[in-house]
Enzyme design. Sequence first.
Site, mmCIF file in Angstrom:
data_model
loop_
_atom_site.group_PDB
_atom_site.id
_atom_site.type_symbol
_atom_site.label_atom_id
_atom_site.label_comp_id
_atom_site.label_asym_id
_atom_site.label_seq_id
_atom_site.Cartn_x
_atom_site.Cartn_y
_atom_site.Cartn_z
ATOM 1 N N TYR A 116 37.485 20.645 25.108
ATOM 2 C CA TYR A 116 38.313 20.928 26.288
ATOM 3 C C TYR A 116 38.363 19.679 27.147
ATOM 4 C CZ TYR A 116 39.834 23.066 30.670
ATOM 5 O OH TYR A 116 40.522 23.371 31.811
ATOM 6 N N GLU A 204 45.973 20.082 31.253
ATOM 7 C CA GLU A 204 44.876 20.759 30.553
ATOM 8 C C GLU A 204 45.130 20.688 29.052
ATOM 9 O OE1 GLU A 204 44.597 25.155 30.421
ATOM 10 O OE2 GLU A 204 42.619 24.888 31.328
#
Length: 249
Positions: A116, A204
């Site tokens: 991530y 993101e």
Amino acid sequence: MNIHEYQAKQLMEKYGVATPRGTVATTAEEAEKAAADLGGGTVVVKSQIHAGGRGKGTFRDGYQGGVKLVGSPAEAKEAAGRMLNNTLVTHQTGPEGRLVRAVLVAEATEIERELYFAILMDRATSCPVIVASTEGGVNIEEVAEKTPDKIVREVVDPAIGLQGYQSRKLAKMLKLEPKQLRAAEKLFASLYHLFMESDCSMVEINPLVVCKDGSIKALDAKFNFDDNALFRHPDILEMRDAEEEDPRE
Ligand code: ADP
Ligand code: MG
């Protein structure tokens, strides 16, 4: 303002961020052609809506999965045919779901690990903050709740920019190998430039993947822009999809 994954991909390509090759399609036939153009082998067909959790989502008619790995152009055509003009419900869409008007047909990546990586603008300090975790491909809120020690935050001084030691620190925390360091530093720096120059409030990448061949790629992207700065970016403003505007935002 949000944009679709395929549009985020165009921006990332402009900035030299590595992503799988792919094309957007609005009909099943276009999806079939896109899969053939990618070599005719395994591809992923991805519903384009302004919400995450697509992979685990369910369509109104019971069809499972808004992100599908398929083995041939014929299967890509079939999957796209099921997704297009169908409503996808995910944990982020609410029960009403979102109508799928386009799919991204992308090269299938052989994934070793899912990470991530996000950059957010901290409103209070006006400093960009990088959030990274080895636990990618899953809901980051859940990671934050269950294993908060697996998430790191790195504040960037906007006057100086992202520094080499910060990228190295992040790469180490993400358990990247020394030979992947240069590629990781380039990817982080490119995303940082994209974030700053486009007046993003968030980028993101979930997941950022380490591929079986050792390369690093952004597989999914959610971008958010500061509405007050959009007048400076007519090219990004053109990406607005009024049909997708979320009344909750
Ligand atoms: P969402 O977050 O909306 O579910 P993603 O783009 O993250 O959508 O896709 C879900 C999962 O599908 C990813 O975590 C990854 O495991 C897999 N996936 C996505 N794109 C690819 C790709 N190009 N090649 C192989 N697997 C992929
Ligand atoms: Mg994702």
